[in-house]
Write an enzyme that holds these catalytic residues in place. Structure first.
Site, PDB file in Angstrom:
ATOM      1  N   ASP A  80       1.102  -1.100   0.221  1.00  0.00           N
ATOM      2  CA  ASP A  80      -0.314   0.224   0.318  1.00  0.00           C
ATOM      3  C   ASP A  80       1.114   0.872  -0.015  1.00  0.00           C
ATOM      4  O   ASP A  80       2.116   1.464   0.476  1.00  0.00           O
ATOM      5  CB  ASP A  80      -0.769  -0.124   0.853  1.00  0.00           C
ATOM      6  N   GLU A 140       0.218  -0.168   5.752  1.00  0.00           N
ATOM      7  CA  GLU A 140       1.023  -0.315   6.583  1.00  0.00           C
ATOM      8  C   GLU A 140       0.695   1.545   6.826  1.00  0.00           C
ATOM      9  O   GLU A 140       1.131   1.153   7.549  1.00  0.00           O
ATOM     10  CB  GLU A 140       2.462  -0.737   5.805  1.00  0.00           C
TER      11      GLU A 140
HETATM   12 ZN   LIG Z   1       7.270   2.091   4.391  1.00  0.00          ZN
HETATM   13 ZN   LIG Z   2       5.365   5.237   4.571  1.00  0.00          ZN
END
Ligand SMILES: [Zn+2]
Ligand SMILES: [Zn+2]
Ligand SMILES: [Zn+2]
Ligand SMILES: [Zn+2]
Lengths: 481, 481
Positions: free
Chosen positions: B102, B168
């Protein structure tokens, strides 16, 4: 009581529904001066007001005030000025009255229980609607006074000059220059003997007041900057001097929790309380419970009424309003803001000099920042400033108004000051060189500027009587200053 | 250099355009985890990654992680896990690698000079595009390593386990529990010998580094409240105790301008600098000009490189992030805010204990607030907390990586720590019980999370060689801890 006042009062009572209908029409016009797309409604409201006065035979004018500063595509709404009777009677005194026909923004979704632009009268006579108390009720009060004098066939006691503006809630753009120009010899507001402004509120809900003082306001910003852009605290925390660290230290040096201003010299010019002034406090209809109710908490500074009222309107105060440029949203963000601007203002009182206050503020802030030995850069500057105003409540303009209050409300008015500012008050005083009286119509619970703004039917109807009675008494009061 | 590495390197060079094309396809998928309406694109990116691995014969799975907490209508994007070669060779070591597919949000209108979701390579080989360096380049690096081994017909040196997540940039929702579960005996990540994460950056632009430490972060809020609603300073200034006045005093008591934390006891558990650690600083490719350039100013705390790097990554720091609930817009507003929430965080380091830090913070803030004798109410609480992490750079996982760096870049890597946190690092260390290495691909100027994010072509291509070389060296490095 003069016999003609009795028939005036009767006529006001007889026409109460007509006057409420007039207020209903005015509230229905959303004359929000702060919203560009409502400008046509503000103008429409001004024209409605002019039309009502014209139908009663007043001589009126809609005076253009030019383009709105910073928004050159927008024409400012006109000042609606008028004279009644249309032809000046040189044997009578000339009284100038002021009000504003624009209103604060309002949306049902803000939490209004009724439609804000539809006057809704409940079973207790509370008339809800934006502008009902601020300031359409008082402005129409003057119109109603004229109408009842005509209907009751009473000679109008004074030369009435009117000045109604449409930008008050947005800083009265353009008005100061207009007033100053029109107060010059030979102009519209020349020959004013006294001014009356009805645009504030009773201290409580039971007892009318006359207001003879306002605090000034000097608004400052302190900008501290360092890094070229916002930083991540993971990368730079512990290696860079942070502007927020400096700013909170400077802000913490300005005032303590009990409201004591810590800027050296700031209290030096504050006028001492005289025995005469002190004697005015004890009769004032105000209790500590009034304070706690309006605060919504018991976090007042002083335990007693007298010192609380003095703290509100005759001593300076310093408030920290906030910080621009730092993280201000809910949640967590690990930013080191690169440039932060603290905002604070000082409410000023007699005999403080705004320019001297500025100097004391700058000197103090500079000194505190220097003591931090920071590599960041600090700039403190004045954002805007308005001077305090205080009149003598012994002036004939006030003693006349006090008699009118006793006639209508059967009680001696409180003599109050206010903690906030109504800058146009000082402009009228300086431009006319004559006394200015603040004569409120609404009460402390009217929620001007808030949701569910209202004006009590009783305050409106008795308020019309009060404005009319004031004109009679001020016409005859011996002219001692 | 092992001969098979030479042909691997040659193959990477020969396939450079193919690998850039792969990155181009990945950047074109706007897999923004923070934006609900992009969730389908995040999943599409995960499936693209899985497809690339499948075509190379890896065994892969897309593992569901459940609903997004607080947004129950949204399915979390899957963890893409894989094994290569598909069948485990028990004679080889097992290396777990992690990355995320992501990306941060990006709009051309934020100030991008190119389309953020179109890889744009300039004449200096800078490859601009959202996710190029964070973290699609490194993630595809592992895919490319597999492909070049196949094409060059080199035996794959380890059992490679892969864990690629799609949340993340939004707090790795759901991942911790998944990792802990899959590291249990008999599960997917059982039998890991070491972990390698490629999701950070070189300290500068010239010299690669291995990263062996991260600071933790404990984020606090201090709420001060009093009045029932926001107040007007004209009416209440000087009569009410103001929450902002208390808050700036408490905030000013936390840290000084040179970054010294003023909370008693906070430094007690900070590990002393050992001669061994100290010796690592002087060779690190970092100058004070590097700091000033990234700060955009000369407002650093320390004059020297060593103390600056220590301040960044091995000493705690405290940053004041801002104030919620106060006036934060441009302009002037004369509000007394009723409830204000100051935000600050402490970056923690070995051997600080987060729970003890909480207690010291609460005790200090309580004491300072009590000393103000305010009638307002104060509450301090921890918003979130993540622990510091530090590994031994003498571990074979690191010495192997250092040899790989020397092979590819012809230079000894800097041994660095970072001031920020990558929480998954600690999760892998604790769940596997084995060493974790941070092996970055991009450089300090890549602008991850910012506009014009880029990855240099050289860092990408040599980075692929580095990841491959690391697998060869880590397969053979003597297993001293
Ligand atoms: Zn990263
Ligand atoms: Zn990042
Ligand atoms: Zn008003
Ligand atoms: Zn108003």
């Amino acid at each position: 009581m003069a016999p003609n006042l009795k028939s005036f009062f009767q006529n006001v009572d007889d026409n109460a529904e007509t006057f409420i209908e007039r207020l209903r029409k005015a509230v229905a016009i959303p004359s929000i001066s702060a919203e560009d797309e409502r400008r046509a409604d503000v103008v429409r409201m001004g024209m409605f007001l002019k039309g009502e006065l014209d139908r009663l035979g007043a001589s009126t004018e809609a005076r253009p005030l030019g383009k709105q500063p910073g928004k050159e595509h927008l024409e400012l709404p006109p000042a609606i000025i008028g004279r009644y009777p249309a032809k000046k009677d040189d044997s009578k005194r000339t009284i100038l009255v002021y009000g504003h026909y624009d209103v604060q923004p309002a949306n049902k979704s803000d939490g209004w229980e009724t439609e804000p632009f539809k006057l809704s009268v409940d079973d207790k006579g509370r008339m809800y609607g934006r502008g009902s108390t601020d300031d359409k009720g008082p402005v129409l009060g003057w119109v109603n006074v004229i109408e009842s004098h005509q209907k009751a066939e009473i000679d109008f006691p004074v030369n009435l000059l009117m000045c109604f503006e449409g930008m008050e809630e947005y800083g009265s753009e353009g008005l100061d220059d207009f007033i100053i120009a029109e107060c010059k010899p030979g102009k519209y507001f020349a020959d004013v003997d006294a001014t009356c402004i009805s645009d504030n509120y009773w201290l409580g809900t039971e007892k009318p007041c006359l207001t003879y003082g306002l605090r000034g306001c000097s608004y400052y910003s302190i900008q501290v900057s360092g890094p070229g852009q916002d930083l991540h605290s993971g990368v730079f925390g512990g290696t860079a001097q942070e502007p927020m660290t400096d700013l909170v230290r400077v802000m913490a040096s300005l005032v303590d929790g009990d409201g004591n201003i810590l800027i050296p010299g700031i209290m030096d010019d504050v006028a001492k309380v005289t025995p005469d002034e002190e004697s005015r406090y004890k009769d004032i209809a105000f209790t500590m419970d009034n304070l706690y109710e309006s605060l919504g908490s018991k976090t007042g500074i002083f335990p007693d009424k007298e010192r609380t009222l003095m703290g509100r309107w005759r001593y300076p105060s310093l408030s920290l309003h906030g910080v621009e440029g730092a993280f201000s949203a809910p949640g967590a963000k690990t930013v080191i803001p690169a440039k932060v601007i603290g905002k604070f203002s000082i409410r000023t009182v007699p005999d403080m000099k705004p320019e001297k206050v500025d100097e004391l503020v700058y000197a103090h802030v500079d000194k505190v920042f220097e003591s931090l030995k920071s590599k960041n850069t600090m700039k403190c500057h004045l954002q805007h400033s308005g001077k305090w105003w205080v009149a003598s409540p012994d002036h004939w303009n006030f003693t006349a108004a006090a008699k009118a209050v006793e006639d209508v409300w059967k009680v001696k008015p409180d003599l109050t000051r206010e903690g906030g500012s109504i800058p146009v008050t000082l402009t009228f005083e300086q431009a006319t060189g004559k006394n200015v009286l603040l004569l409120p119509m609404g009460s402390s619970t009217d929620a001007a500027h808030s949701v569910n703004e209202k004006l009590d039917r009783k305050n409106y109807i008795e308020g019309i009587k009060l404005l009319g009675a004031y004109l009679h008494y001020v016409a005859e009061e011996p002219m001692k200053e």
